[in-house]
Scaffold this motif. Structure first.
Motif, PDB file in Angstrom:
ATOM      1  N   ARG A   7       0.857  -1.201   0.000  1.00  0.00           N
ATOM      2  CA  ARG A   7       0.000   0.000   0.000  1.00  0.00           C
ATOM      3  C   ARG A   7       0.884   1.239   0.000  1.00  0.00           C
ATOM      4  NH1 ARG A   7      -1.913  -3.383   3.772  1.00  0.00           N
ATOM      5  NH2 ARG A   7      -1.080  -2.110   5.476  1.00  0.00           N
ATOM      6  N   VAL A   8       0.811   2.010  -1.059  1.00  0.00           N
ATOM      7  CA  VAL A   8       1.668   3.183  -1.248  1.00  0.00           C
ATOM      8  C   VAL A   8       0.814   4.443  -1.211  1.00  0.00           C
ATOM      9  CG1 VAL A   8       3.273   4.362  -2.788  1.00  0.00           C
ATOM     10  CG2 VAL A   8       3.316   1.865  -2.619  1.00  0.00           C
ATOM     11  N   LEU A   9       1.291   5.435  -0.463  1.00  0.00           N
ATOM     12  CA  LEU A   9       0.632   6.737  -0.427  1.00  0.00           C
ATOM     13  C   LEU A   9       1.528   7.740  -1.151  1.00  0.00           C
ATOM     14  CD1 LEU A   9      -1.512   8.763   0.563  1.00  0.00           C
ATOM     15  CD2 LEU A   9      -0.203   8.964   2.700  1.00  0.00           C
ATOM     16  N   GLU A  51       2.091   1.569   3.769  1.00  0.00           N
ATOM     17  CA  GLU A  51       3.351   0.913   4.109  1.00  0.00           C
ATOM     18  C   GLU A  51       4.547   1.691   3.581  1.00  0.00           C
ATOM     19  OE1 GLU A  51       3.034  -3.665   3.796  1.00  0.00           O
ATOM     20  OE2 GLU A  51       1.519  -2.876   2.421  1.00  0.00           O
ATOM     21  N   CYS A  52       4.310   2.521   2.568  1.00  0.00           N
ATOM     22  CA  CYS A  52       5.371   3.356   2.007  1.00  0.00           C
ATOM     23  C   CYS A  52       4.764   4.667   1.535  1.00  0.00           C
ATOM     24  CB  CYS A  52       6.061   2.645   0.849  1.00  0.00           C
ATOM     25  SG  CYS A  52       7.431   3.591   0.125  1.00  0.00           S
ATOM     26  N   VAL A  53       5.485   5.758   1.791  1.00  0.00           N
ATOM     27  CA  VAL A  53       5.047   7.080   1.356  1.00  0.00           C
ATOM     28  C   VAL A  53       6.038   7.608   0.335  1.00  0.00           C
ATOM     29  CG1 VAL A  53       4.643   9.468   2.056  1.00  0.00           C
ATOM     30  CG2 VAL A  53       3.890   7.595   3.530  1.00  0.00           C
ATOM     31  N   PRO A  78       5.398   4.920   8.441  1.00  0.00           N
ATOM     32  CA  PRO A  78       5.814   3.946   7.424  1.00  0.00           C
ATOM     33  C   PRO A  78       7.145   4.358   6.805  1.00  0.00           C
ATOM     34  CG  PRO A  78       4.158   5.410   6.516  1.00  0.00           C
ATOM     35  CD  PRO A  78       4.299   5.774   7.964  1.00  0.00           C
ATOM     36  N   ALA A  79       7.622   3.510   5.885  1.00  0.00           N
ATOM     37  CA  ALA A  79       8.813   3.860   5.114  1.00  0.00           C
ATOM     38  C   ALA A  79       8.504   5.079   4.249  1.00  0.00           C
ATOM     39  CB  ALA A  79       9.227   2.683   4.243  1.00  0.00           C
ATOM     40  N   ILE A  80       9.493   5.961   4.101  1.00  0.00           N
ATOM     41  CA  ILE A  80       9.286   7.188   3.324  1.00  0.00           C
ATOM     42  C   ILE A  80      10.375   7.320   2.277  1.00  0.00           C
ATOM     43  CG2 ILE A  80       9.138   9.708   3.407  1.00  0.00           C
ATOM     44  CD1 ILE A  80       8.115   9.485   6.259  1.00  0.00           C
ATOM     45  N   LEU A  81       9.954   7.454   1.022  1.00  0.00           N
ATOM     46  CA  LEU A  81      10.838   7.772  -0.096  1.00  0.00           C
ATOM     47  C   LEU A  81      10.568   9.213  -0.503  1.00  0.00           C
ATOM     48  CD1 LEU A  81      10.713   4.666  -2.481  1.00  0.00           C
ATOM     49  CD2 LEU A  81      12.740   5.602  -1.385  1.00  0.00           C
ATOM     50  N   VAL A 122      10.390  -0.477   2.008  1.00  0.00           N
ATOM     51  CA  VAL A 122       9.470  -1.209   2.878  1.00  0.00           C
ATOM     52  C   VAL A 122      10.207  -2.283   3.663  1.00  0.00           C
ATOM     53  CG1 VAL A 122       7.505  -2.784   2.886  1.00  0.00           C
ATOM     54  CG2 VAL A 122       7.439  -0.712   1.484  1.00  0.00           C
ATOM     55  N   GLU A 123      11.055  -3.058   2.974  1.00  0.00           N
ATOM     56  CA  GLU A 123      11.771  -4.140   3.663  1.00  0.00           C
ATOM     57  C   GLU A 123      12.773  -3.591   4.672  1.00  0.00           C
ATOM     58  OE1 GLU A 123      11.038  -7.270   3.607  1.00  0.00           O
ATOM     59  OE2 GLU A 123       9.397  -6.753   2.236  1.00  0.00           O
TER      60      GLU A 123
END
Length: 381
Positions: A7-9, A51-53, A78-81, A122-123
């Protein structure tokens, strides 16, 4: 192996850039569920399920690293890029130093690179969370071990003909250490002193207070202070050391005479001990319970004298053993029902303590809410 959907935001106010990200994910046939927020405020509302932004650093309500700081401060972030422009690569590097998993430069990312970046982020966050949880568990276990050694120490009964058996079971579904404590000390003249206590509440603060009281009790007893003064001093220590005005402690203190034919016990708001003779429960003289420690200043506790027949045992316990629930009954277990259970298990032999705790737990329908501690003094002659 089927790849798990992520799930990506996407937090991006520019419609063109947002369409590009969607197109890149479609190109990579990425198993993502993509949602979008146009502002940081909107992203904060949608953050819980992500799960990732993918975070653009230039938003209508946030500029630079402010938005990143706000998201990282969220519980279970969550993980952030971070998404940056070609001219903002330095800002991307600063974002990673701040706590982002990585940064991607707009216009220099294809579908596969975006896919790998999201999966890596994410990992990596999952691995960091697992490592953090492991460290926290190790720290909690170490702290619990230290507190348990302080609450439940080896007794000082070397060369004594009074035997001691103890049991302890932490209460609650998470089985955390509470404030129950016990101790026993043999004196040079043959007198044996023992105490069992229960700090109200459940948690590390209560456990630390229990350790403080238990150590103070041992020091006072070894110094030869009379039991009445020991309880008054413990009351003063509790008031000075407790973390809240309403914190109190119940206690039962027993002194066995050198000839083992008599004992005196003091109750500070604590359940009365049980006198066991062989396989039966004997009656004790009427006693005054007394108020718990930390309730009334300058209170004077008085002791109750008990004659001990041959083959005696004195069982002291905390109220976790009598406050469990009973099926189809609104009342707690209570002393009377505990005595019935105890009498039955006494007929089965010397391992009755574990059997009693197991039956009380079963009647409760699972783990007891409060800690259970049992201290059993036995005539060793």
């Amino acid at each position: 192996m089927r790849t798990k959907t992520v799930r990506v935001l996407l937090v991006e106010d520019d419609d063109g850039d947002a369409l590009l990200v969607e197109a890149l994910l479609e190109e990579a046939r990425a198993p993502f569920i993509l949602s979008r927020a146009r502002t940081l405020a909107e992203a904060e509302e949608k953050l819980a399920g992500a799960e990732c932004v993918l975070l653009d650093l230039g938003l209508p309500d946030s500029q630079g690293l402010d938005g990143l700081h706000r998201l990282l401060d969220k519980h279970d972030a969550p993980a952030i890029l971070v998404l940056t422009g070609l001219d903002d690569e330095r800002e991307g590097i600063e974002a990673v130093a701040t706590g982002a998993e990585d940064y991607l430069i707009k216009g220099q990312v294809d579908g596969e690179l975006l896919l790998r970046g999201v999966r890596y982020a994410v990992e990596r966050r999952r691995a960091e969370d697992a490592q953090r949880q492991l460290r926290e568990a190790e720290l909690r276990a170490a702290e619990r071990s230290r507190l348990e050694r302080g609450l439940l120490p080896p007794p000082l009964l070397q060369n004594s003909d009074v035997n001691l058996e103890v049991r302890y079971q932490p209460g609650g579904q998470r089985m955390l250490l509470g404030g129950d404590f016990y101790d026993a000390v043999g004196m040079p003249d043959g007198t044996v002193h023992a105490i069992i206590g229960d700090v109200c509440g459940h948690g590390p603060d209560e456990a630390a207070l229990g350790v403080c009281l238990r150590i103070a009790w041992r020091a006072l007893v070894l110094a030869g202070e009379p039991p009445e003064k020991v309880l008054r001093t413990l009351d003063q220590v509790l008031v000075a050391e407790r973390h809240g005005d309403g914190i109190f402690t119940t206690a039962c203190m027993v002194t066995v005479a050198p000839d083992r034919r008599s004992a005196r016990y003091f109750l500070a708001g604590h359940p009365e001990p049980l006198l066991l003779v062989g396989r039966r429960i004997a009656d004790l003289p009427q006693s005054k319970i007394g108020v718990p420690l930390g309730v009334l200043p300058d209170y004077a506790w008085t002791g109750v004298d008990v004659q001990l027949p041959q083959g005696w045992s004195v069982m002291c316990y905390t109220d976790g053993l009598i406050e469990g629930r009973v099926p189809e009954d609104v009342e707690r277990l209570g002393v009377e029902r505990l005595s019935e259970i105890l009498h039955r298990h006494l007929q089965d032999g010397p391992n009755w303590m574990d059997s009693v705790i197991a039956e009380v737990t079963e009647l409760n329908g699972g783990a007891l809410d409060d800690d259970v501690a049992i201290l059993l003094l036995k005539d060793g002659k």
